[in-house]
Scaffold this motif. Structure first.
Motif, PDB file in Angstrom:
ATOM      1  N   GLU A   1      63.197  17.802  -2.295  1.00 51.03           N
ATOM      2  CA  GLU A   1      64.181  18.839  -3.246  1.00 51.03           C
ATOM      3  C   GLU A   1      63.249  19.415  -4.076  1.00 51.03           C
ATOM      4  O   GLU A   1      63.157  20.632  -4.321  1.00 51.03           O
TER       5      GLU A   1
ATOM      6  N   ARG B   1      58.564  25.181  -4.968  1.00 46.83           N
ATOM      7  CA  ARG B   1      57.603  25.838  -3.899  1.00 46.83           C
ATOM      8  C   ARG B   1      56.062  25.111  -3.972  1.00 46.83           C
ATOM      9  O   ARG B   1      55.226  25.837  -3.893  1.00 46.83           O
TER      10      ARG B   1
ATOM     11  N   ASN C   1      68.325  17.805   5.152  1.00 47.27           N
ATOM     12  CA  ASN C   1      68.052  18.838   4.470  1.00 47.27           C
ATOM     13  C   ASN C   1      67.370  19.798   5.075  1.00 47.27           C
ATOM     14  O   ASN C   1      66.081  19.341   5.200  1.00 47.27           O
ATOM     15  N   LYS C   2      67.504  20.783   6.058  1.00 49.49           N
ATOM     16  CA  LYS C   2      66.405  21.037   7.350  1.00 49.49           C
ATOM     17  C   LYS C   2      65.410  22.160   6.062  1.00 49.49           C
ATOM     18  O   LYS C   2      64.404  22.511   6.839  1.00 49.49           O
ATOM     19  N   ASP C   3      66.113  22.759   5.371  1.00 47.61           N
ATOM     20  CA  ASP C   3      64.985  23.425   4.368  1.00 47.61           C
ATOM     21  C   ASP C   3      63.858  22.599   3.712  1.00 47.61           C
ATOM     22  O   ASP C   3      62.881  23.015   3.668  1.00 47.61           O
ATOM     23  N   VAL C   4      64.147  21.355   3.508  1.00 47.77           N
ATOM     24  CA  VAL C   4      63.358  20.589   2.747  1.00 47.77           C
ATOM     25  C   VAL C   4      62.315  20.193   3.949  1.00 47.77           C
ATOM     26  O   VAL C   4      61.107  20.216   3.803  1.00 47.77           O
TER      27      VAL C   4
ATOM     28  N   ARG D   1      61.705  21.894   6.620  1.00 51.73           N
ATOM     29  CA  ARG D   1      60.901  23.145   7.074  1.00 51.73           C
ATOM     30  C   ARG D   1      59.758  23.457   6.213  1.00 51.73           C
ATOM     31  O   ARG D   1      58.874  24.135   6.174  1.00 51.73           O
ATOM     32  N   ASN D   2      59.891  22.795   4.718  1.00 53.17           N
ATOM     33  CA  ASN D   2      58.967  22.996   3.820  1.00 53.17           C
ATOM     34  C   ASN D   2      57.687  21.692   4.051  1.00 53.17           C
ATOM     35  O   ASN D   2      56.958  21.518   3.047  1.00 53.17           O
TER      36      ASN D   2
ATOM     37  N   ASN E   1      58.279  24.244  10.800  1.00 53.05           N
ATOM     38  CA  ASN E   1      58.152  25.758  10.209  1.00 53.05           C
ATOM     39  C   ASN E   1      56.928  26.363  11.241  1.00 53.05           C
ATOM     40  O   ASN E   1      55.655  26.006  10.798  1.00 53.05           O
TER      41      ASN E   1
ATOM     42  N   LEU F   1      60.783  21.589  -2.649  1.00 53.70           N
ATOM     43  CA  LEU F   1      61.310  22.994  -2.253  1.00 53.70           C
ATOM     44  C   LEU F   1      61.536  24.045  -3.382  1.00 53.70           C
ATOM     45  O   LEU F   1      61.151  25.079  -3.591  1.00 53.70           O
ATOM     46  N   LYS F   2      62.345  23.311  -4.314  1.00 55.22           N
ATOM     47  CA  LYS F   2      62.588  24.160  -5.494  1.00 55.22           C
ATOM     48  C   LYS F   2      61.583  24.922  -6.221  1.00 55.22           C
ATOM     49  O   LYS F   2      61.330  26.051  -6.529  1.00 55.22           O
TER      50      LYS F   2
END
Ligand SMILES: Cc1ncc(COP(=O)(O)O)c(C=O)c1O
Length: 464
Positions: free
Chosen positions: A234, A240, A267-270, A272-273, A298, A237-238
């Motif tokens: 997290e 970048r 957390n799929k955004d995490v 994907r990063n 990604n 992600l935050k």
């Protein structure tokens, strides 16, 4: 077999006090004809043999032969450095290689679909990870994959986050890419390394684009929890920062512990990063076969890194890795159990017999991380290093106290361990000990160390 240093099979056995095992260890012909060994290993009630010492001297391996080249003839009895294993590989691997050897042509290889299929099936079955076949990229090693990723995301001169102490090979990846380490040292709580998340986040600057995560962690052996990984993910992600998750040690987990793939976070955004880098090489003892792979959810990351990943697959590497994934699971499970037993053995031996070394049983990897602060004091390693550095050639890297411990242990115990300072901030007072060997060899090494460390004294000849 090469006998370049005069340290051949017979002298290994003699020096190791293992002469009685000469027949069992095998002869020149057993090396030349591994199928014979295969029958022996596979025959015993489905139990694979990790107990019989397997002599690697004279095979040009880093763990034994390179140390003899560095430290001199007869200097090292047990190599406990570089992270590979002393066991014979799983019989299915030898069998597959043998079959391919019957065809005596080694022209260019067109990768068969069965290889990525085996990687995908293995990941699903063993870790419940779904890898999109489009996102799976084969590479010649985790290092080349990481280097391609660093070249993609971290321009020369920018910083790469590391949680230290960490795998020393990452520092050479940074050298290759002209990037710089930004080290976030871990805290030690009750002997266990923990991440300082505030420090980690504070260290992210405008020129920090990537973080190399080592999960499970080499050298401390930590298996990061889902919460730890999520917290790191997290923050990244935050802020970048792209997570490059090196999970090459994932199969070695000690009892009661768990490997959590970064790609399995909720957390799929995490997820994907991130990009995950793996191989069969640590799990199955295939390091020099040069075959690894990476993947990400990604596709933008994947296609960008792929463009800089110039990798040719080796025929033998592909055959060995595919055989391991298709038929090696039973062997691997037994190997992991054996390593767990080795950790218990080393842990209790050190506690009872080597009071100058402090250690805790790791959660994963086949590495023990030893606090040798008391050894550094007793052998005057700080003074020895300072003295050696007075006569340093211009441009040479200063010697560290843990390098003095490395030399001292070779000289006085004939055992080679990796020096802790090479693992970055926080590793200066430690040594890394690889326990992936037969119990007898481990016992021999620990006995040698215990005798040498009963009454250790400075040895000025180490810097002559
Ligand atoms: C954490 C880690 N990553 C990568 C590597 C090397 O990977 P490869 O040989 O696939 O380049 C090692 C080897 O020790 C390692 O411990």
């Amino acid at each position: 077999m090469s006998q370049h240093d005069g340290f051949d099979r017979r002298s290994f056995l003699k020096n190791a006090g293992l002469t009685a095992l000469a027949g069992a260890v095998g002869s020149r012909s057993a090396l030349a004809s591994p199928v014979a060994g295969l029958e022996t290993i596979a025959a015993t009630n489905g139990k694979f043999d990790f107990d019989t010492p397997y002599n690697r001297f004279g095979t040009d391996c880093v763990k034994y032969d390179q140390q003899i080249r560095v430290f001199g003839k007869d200097s090292v009895q047990v190599g406990m450095g570089i992270a590979d294993m002393d066991f014979k590989v799983a019989p299915v691997i030898t069998q597959a290689l043998n079959e391919r050897m019957q065809h005596e042509n080694w022209g260019y290889l067109d990768m068969p679909k069965s290889f990525p299929d085996s990687v995908i099936a293995w990941n699903k079955q063993r870790y419940d990870i779904d890898i999109n076949p489009e996102s799976l990229v084969i590479t010649t090693g985790v290092h080349p994959g990481l280097i391609a990723a660093l070249r993609t995301f971290s321009p020369p001169g920018t910083k790469v986050l590391l949680i230290t102490p960490t795998y020393n090979g990452f520092y050479s990846d940074l050298t290759y890419t002209g990037t710089k380490p930004e080290e976030s040292p871990m805290k030690v709580v009750n002997g266990r390394y923990t991440i300082d998340f505030d420090d980690f986040e504070r260290r992210i600057g405008p020129d920090t684009n990537t973080f190399i995560l080592c999960n499970p962690q080499n050298p401390t052996g930590n298996c990061w929890s889902r919460e730890d990984l999520m917290h790191l993910g997290e923050i990244c992600l935050k802020r970048r920062v792209i997570v490059l998750a090196d999970e090459i040690h994932c199969d070695f987990v000690t009892k009661g512990n768990k490997y959590t793939p970064f790609a399995s976070l909720a957390n799929k955004d995490v997820v994907r990063n991130s990009i995950t880098f793996k191989a069969a090489s640590k799990s199955f003892g295939l390091a020099a076969m040069k075959c690894a792979w990476f993947f990400s959810d990604n596709m933008d990351y994947v296609s960008r890194v792929k463009a800089l990943n110039r990798a040719d697959l080796t025929t033998l590497g592909m055959i060995a890795s595919r055989a391991a994934y298709r038929g090696g699971e039973d062997w691997l499970n037994q190997c992991v159990d054996y390593i767990d037993g080795n950790h218990d053995f080393a842990d209790s031996f050190i506690r009872s017999n080597i009071p100058l070394i402090k250690t805790v049983k790791p959660q994963g990897t086949y590495l023990s991380w030893l606090d040798v602060s008391a050894v550094i004091d007793r052998i005057g390693a700080n003074e020895l290093a300072a003295q050696a550095n007075k006569n340093l050639a211009p441009g040479a890297k200063p010697l560290t106290p843990s390098q003095m411990v490395e030399r001292w242990l070779v000289r006085h115990a004939k055992v080679h361990l990796n020096n802790g300072a090479s693992y970055g901030v926080g590793g200066e007072h430690c040594m890394r000990m690889n326990i992936a060997t037969s119990r007898k060899t481990l016992e021999l090494a620990l006995n040698n160390m215990a005798s040498a460390l009963k009454n250790p004294a400075p040895d000025k000849t180490l810097i002559d």
